[in-house]
Motif scaffolding. Structure first.
Motif, PDB file in Angstrom:
ATOM      1  N   ALA A 268       0.830  -1.202   0.000  1.00 56.76           N
ATOM      2  CA  ALA A 268       0.000   0.000   0.000  1.00 56.76           C
ATOM      3  C   ALA A 268       0.869   1.259   0.000  1.00 56.76           C
ATOM      4  CB  ALA A 268      -0.931  -0.004   1.217  1.00 56.76           C
ATOM      5  N   ALA A 269       1.952   1.217   0.763  1.00 47.70           N
ATOM      6  CA  ALA A 269       2.845   2.375   0.821  1.00 47.70           C
ATOM      7  C   ALA A 269       3.561   2.595  -0.508  1.00 47.70           C
ATOM      8  CB  ALA A 269       3.860   2.185   1.947  1.00 47.70           C
ATOM      9  N   VAL A 270       4.039   1.523  -1.119  1.00 53.34           N
ATOM     10  CA  VAL A 270       4.708   1.635  -2.421  1.00 53.34           C
ATOM     11  C   VAL A 270       3.755   2.234  -3.456  1.00 53.34           C
ATOM     12  CG1 VAL A 270       5.673   0.318  -4.352  1.00 53.34           C
ATOM     13  CG2 VAL A 270       6.348  -0.232  -2.005  1.00 53.34           C
ATOM     14  N   THR A 271       2.536   1.737  -3.470  1.00 54.38           N
ATOM     15  CA  THR A 271       1.539   2.227  -4.426  1.00 54.38           C
ATOM     16  C   THR A 271       1.257   3.710  -4.210  1.00 54.38           C
ATOM     17  OG1 THR A 271       0.512   0.033  -4.532  1.00 54.38           O
ATOM     18  CG2 THR A 271      -0.809   1.899  -5.292  1.00 54.38           C
ATOM     19  N   ALA A 272       1.110   4.116  -2.949  1.00 60.22           N
ATOM     20  CA  ALA A 272       0.819   5.520  -2.647  1.00 60.22           C
ATOM     21  C   ALA A 272       1.978   6.422  -3.048  1.00 60.22           C
ATOM     22  CB  ALA A 272       0.509   5.672  -1.157  1.00 60.22           C
ATOM     23  N   VAL A 273       3.201   6.012  -2.746  1.00 59.83           N
ATOM     24  CA  VAL A 273       4.367   6.829  -3.085  1.00 59.83           C
ATOM     25  C   VAL A 273       4.536   6.925  -4.604  1.00 59.83           C
ATOM     26  CG1 VAL A 273       6.883   6.991  -2.940  1.00 59.83           C
ATOM     27  CG2 VAL A 273       5.559   6.410  -0.905  1.00 59.83           C
ATOM     28  N   ALA A 274       4.393   5.797  -5.298  1.00 55.85           N
ATOM     29  CA  ALA A 274       4.540   5.807  -6.755  1.00 55.85           C
ATOM     30  C   ALA A 274       3.480   6.693  -7.404  1.00 55.85           C
ATOM     31  CB  ALA A 274       4.456   4.381  -7.303  1.00 55.85           C
ATOM     32  N   ASP A 275       2.235   6.573  -6.947  1.00 55.56           N
ATOM     33  CA  ASP A 275       1.168   7.422  -7.492  1.00 55.56           C
ATOM     34  C   ASP A 275       1.438   8.892  -7.207  1.00 55.56           C
ATOM     35  OD1 ASP A 275      -0.159   5.225  -8.463  1.00 55.56           O
ATOM     36  OD2 ASP A 275      -1.618   5.125  -6.815  1.00 55.56           O
ATOM     37  N   SER A 291       8.613  -4.160  -6.898  1.00 57.08           N
ATOM     38  CA  SER A 291       8.745  -4.636  -5.518  1.00 57.08           C
ATOM     39  C   SER A 291       8.629  -3.463  -4.564  1.00 57.08           C
ATOM     40  CB  SER A 291      10.081  -5.366  -5.351  1.00 57.08           C
ATOM     41  OG  SER A 291      11.158  -4.471  -5.614  1.00 57.08           O
ATOM     42  N   THR A 292       9.619  -3.266  -3.724  1.00 61.47           N
ATOM     43  CA  THR A 292       9.561  -2.261  -2.669  1.00 61.47           C
ATOM     44  C   THR A 292      10.529  -1.120  -2.906  1.00 61.47           C
ATOM     45  OG1 THR A 292      11.222  -3.500  -1.441  1.00 61.47           O
ATOM     46  CG2 THR A 292       8.907  -3.998  -0.972  1.00 61.47           C
ATOM     47  N   LEU A 293      11.202  -1.128  -4.045  1.00 56.33           N
ATOM     48  CA  LEU A 293      12.196  -0.113  -4.374  1.00 56.33           C
ATOM     49  C   LEU A 293      11.659   0.788  -5.472  1.00 56.33           C
ATOM     50  CD1 LEU A 293      15.363  -2.407  -4.514  1.00 56.33           C
ATOM     51  CD2 LEU A 293      14.342  -1.281  -2.530  1.00 56.33           C
ATOM     52  N   ILE A 294      11.901   2.090  -5.332  1.00 57.68           N
ATOM     53  CA  ILE A 294      11.408   3.067  -6.293  1.00 57.68           C
ATOM     54  C   ILE A 294      12.571   3.943  -6.732  1.00 57.68           C
ATOM     55  CG2 ILE A 294       9.872   5.043  -6.653  1.00 57.68           C
ATOM     56  CD1 ILE A 294       7.998   3.847  -4.552  1.00 57.68           C
ATOM     57  N   ALA A 295      12.706   4.133  -8.043  1.00 59.51           N
ATOM     58  CA  ALA A 295      13.689   5.071  -8.587  1.00 59.51           C
ATOM     59  C   ALA A 295      12.930   6.160  -9.325  1.00 59.51           C
ATOM     60  CB  ALA A 295      14.656   4.361  -9.527  1.00 59.51           C
ATOM     61  N   ASN A 331      19.243   9.661 -10.728  1.00 57.71           N
ATOM     62  CA  ASN A 331      17.937   9.417 -10.130  1.00 57.71           C
ATOM     63  C   ASN A 331      18.051   9.350  -8.613  1.00 57.71           C
ATOM     64  OD1 ASN A 331      17.913   6.246  -9.355  1.00 57.71           O
ATOM     65  ND2 ASN A 331      19.048   6.524 -11.270  1.00 57.71           N
ATOM     66  N   LEU A 332      16.915   9.327  -7.954  1.00 61.23           N
ATOM     67  CA  LEU A 332      16.847   9.185  -6.505  1.00 61.23           C
ATOM     68  C   LEU A 332      16.187   7.859  -6.180  1.00 61.23           C
ATOM     69  CD1 LEU A 332      15.714  12.786  -5.493  1.00 61.23           C
ATOM     70  CD2 LEU A 332      18.046  11.869  -5.616  1.00 61.23           C
ATOM     71  N   HIS A 333      16.752   7.168  -5.197  1.00 64.67           N
ATOM     72  CA  HIS A 333      16.334   5.797  -4.877  1.00 64.67           C
ATOM     73  C   HIS A 333      15.639   5.780  -3.520  1.00 64.67           C
ATOM     74  CE1 HIS A 333      16.929   1.638  -3.439  1.00 64.67           C
ATOM     75  NE2 HIS A 333      16.941   1.302  -4.700  1.00 64.67           N
ATOM     76  N   LEU A 334      14.511   5.077  -3.465  1.00 61.16           N
ATOM     77  CA  LEU A 334      13.748   4.946  -2.227  1.00 61.16           C
ATOM     78  C   LEU A 334      13.585   3.476  -1.868  1.00 61.16           C
ATOM     79  CD1 LEU A 334      10.756   7.307  -3.151  1.00 61.16           C
ATOM     80  CD2 LEU A 334      12.946   7.977  -2.162  1.00 61.16           C
ATOM     81  N   THR A 335      13.663   3.171  -0.586  1.00 51.34           N
ATOM     82  CA  THR A 335      13.357   1.845  -0.070  1.00 51.34           C
ATOM     83  C   THR A 335      12.166   1.981   0.874  1.00 51.34           C
ATOM     84  OG1 THR A 335      15.677   1.155  -0.187  1.00 51.34           O
ATOM     85  CG2 THR A 335      14.223  -0.135   1.217  1.00 51.34           C
ATOM     86  N   VAL A 336      11.073   1.311   0.549  1.00 49.59           N
ATOM     87  CA  VAL A 336       9.837   1.436   1.328  1.00 49.59           C
ATOM     88  C   VAL A 336       9.672   0.194   2.204  1.00 49.59           C
ATOM     89  CG1 VAL A 336       7.342   1.749   1.211  1.00 49.59           C
ATOM     90  CG2 VAL A 336       8.811   2.779  -0.535  1.00 49.59           C
ATOM     91  N   ASN A 340       8.540   2.854   7.607  1.00 43.45           N
ATOM     92  CA  ASN A 340       8.194   4.218   7.199  1.00 43.45           C
ATOM     93  C   ASN A 340       6.783   4.310   6.617  1.00 43.45           C
ATOM     94  OD1 ASN A 340       8.698   3.204   4.513  1.00 43.45           O
ATOM     95  ND2 ASN A 340      10.865   3.751   4.745  1.00 43.45           N
ATOM     96  N   ARG A 341       6.017   3.230   6.745  1.00 43.31           N
ATOM     97  CA  ARG A 341       4.610   3.216   6.329  1.00 43.31           C
ATOM     98  C   ARG A 341       3.830   4.232   7.163  1.00 43.31           C
ATOM     99  NH1 ARG A 341      -0.181   3.223   4.349  1.00 43.31           N
ATOM    100  NH2 ARG A 341      -1.677   1.575   4.817  1.00 43.31           N
ATOM    101  N   GLY A 342       2.956   4.950   6.508  1.00 41.81           N
ATOM    102  CA  GLY A 342       2.156   5.960   7.205  1.00 41.81           C
ATOM    103  C   GLY A 342       2.667   7.365   7.001  1.00 41.81           C
ATOM    104  N   GLY A 343       3.890   7.493   6.480  1.00 41.44           N
ATOM    105  CA  GLY A 343       4.451   8.823   6.246  1.00 41.44           C
ATOM    106  C   GLY A 343       4.358   9.271   4.805  1.00 41.44           C
TER     107      GLY A 343
END
Length: 436
Positions: A268-275, A291-295, A331-336, A340-343
């Motif tokens: 849910a957190a990955v989806t929210a951040v990506a959107d 997966s859980t990583l976002i670039a 690019n900037l890399h995120l690990t979800v 950190n869920r909820g932020g």
């Protein structure tokens, strides 16, 4: 969970995993962790493994076992997608296995199965794919790559250090995750980190092999000296039982239902951040996250991502800058994670504000003469003293650590060749580790 893990760690920290007959409880803990990991990645009754100190050691041992399994190959090589984790390049250097690096698809950043197949030759002892790759968070097409390796009688390793524990739960939640483990014909080994999405303390990873014969090559035994016969299942000899016990306790405590719920929160957190990133003017996802990583990268040149990273740090967030490489831009890399869920809402608001601040500041530029000078430097021809001068000029001297603002330094490092960047950062590391 942290308290539980600390208590379990304390109970077993003085026990030594060097001799599995001296502390049979540690052997039990290790076998339980291997079995639990194997179940997640479609292991069979023949599947065996070893608990290591982390993903890098797991990858090193996969390469070592493959090399030792082919003593007939005088100058062994391994076929790697260009996005493979740097641990495999470390293994190449340590074990003298030549890396054959194959470019990935320039748009999806996934391994190209046809190009990987074409790179396999009579010297190849291992082919590697990622599930997912660290830099972009995408899963390589494991099945066709494994089929190509199997057709040539070559081992196939899947680096699932990040995804191995969480992707099977994503699949159960309805995400279309392709099979990447032993359910794929031709896969001979898989690495899975438990200190990532099994939420165990550092450092615990598991390297799995399809059968005991494949594992044998990374075992070490030495009887040709006057002491005890040394016998090691990993690179380490003495191994504290603390990490094993802590990991076992966490895995038992969370259980299947607990991991499914944590995966649900993470997804849910990955989806929210990506959107949210898609809605910020000037940003775009570099790849659709598997997966859980976002670039994420910049969609125009009116601002600089290195400045965005600095602005996020001022606002209390750490985002990891990644330099341009091949078709992959800065690019900037995120690990979800559930931690950190909820932020998400606050993170996205600060990200938008950071982009606005970076746009107001304008792009970071490196003087043309300085860029040309840096690009022309030969890292092998420079002395340690000269490098100290360069580090000082770049704001990294004195051994005091990193400055608060890194955009200018990152822009300068981005202008350097990878070889020069490696040498500069090795010298910087040497400056940090000096006794007062």
């Amino acid at each position: 969970m942290d308290e539980l893990a600390a208590q379990a760690h304390a109970l077993a920290s003085s026990a030594n995993g060097l001799d599995p007959t001296a502390f049979p409880s540690l052997r039990r803990l290790e076998n339980d962790l291997v079995a639990a990991t194997a179940r997640l990645v479609s292991g069979a009754p023949s599947t065996v493994g070893a608990v290591t100190s982390g993903g890098t050691e797991s990858c090193l041992l996969a390469v070592l076992a493959a090399r030792e399994g082919r003593p007939d190959v005088a100058e062994p090589s391994m076929v790697l997608p260009s996005t493979v984790h740097a641990a495999f390049h470390k293994a190449a250097r340590l074990f003298r296995v030549r890396p054959v690096v194959v470019p990935v698809d320039p748009v999806t950043f996934r391994a190209d199965p046809d190009a990987m197949a074409a790179a396999i030759d009579d010297t190849t002892v291992l082919v590697v794919a990622s599930a997912p790759s660290y830099a972009h968070g995408v899963i390589d097409p494991v099945a066709p790559v494994a089929a190509a390796a199997a057709a040539r009688g070559v081992r196939m390793h899947v680096d699932a250090c990040i995804g191995g524990w969480v992707l099977p739960y994503f699949r159960r939640l309805g995400t279309p995750v392709p099979e990447f483990g032993f359910g794929v014909e031709g896969v001979t080994s898989v690495s899975v980190d438990l200190h990532k999405y099994a939420y165990c303390p550092k450092g615990v990873s598991v390297l799995l092999h399809a059968d005991a014969g494949l594992r044998r090559g990374h075992y070490f035994a030495s009887a040709d000296w006057p002491g005890y016969t040394m016998l090691n299942s990993t690179i380490q000899s003495t191994r504290s039982g603390g990490p094993l016990a802590a990991a076992w306790a966490v895995v038992q405590h969370l259980g299947d239902d607990g991991y499914l719920e944590l995966a649900r929160q993470t997804l849910a957190a990955v989806t929210a951040v990506a959107d949210g990133i898609r809605s910020i003017d000037g940003l775009r996802l570099l790849a659709e996250p598997d997966s859980t990583l976002i670039a994420l990268t910049a969609d125009d040149d009116s601002f600089d991502l290195f400045t965005v990273a600095d602005e996020m740090r001022v606002r209390g967030w750490y985002v990891q800058p990644q330099f341009a490489h091949g078709s992959s831009p800065v690019n900037l890399h995120l690990t979800v994670t559930p931690a950190n869920r909820g932020g998400e809402e606050g993170f996205l608001a600060d990200l938008a504000a950071s982009v606005a601040a970076a746009r107001e500041t304008g792009p970071v530029t490196v003087d043309e003469n300085v860029a040309a000078f840096v690009a022309a430097l030969d890292p092998d021809a420079l002395t340690g003293e000269r490098f100290e001068g360069l580090l000082t000029a770049a704001g990294l001297g004195g051994g005091a650590g990193l400055p608060d603002r890194m955009a200018g330094i990152n822009a300068l490092l981005g202008a350097a060749t990878p070889a020069l960047r490696e040498r500069l950062l090795r010298e910087f590391l040497g400056m940090l580790y000096r006794p007062d």
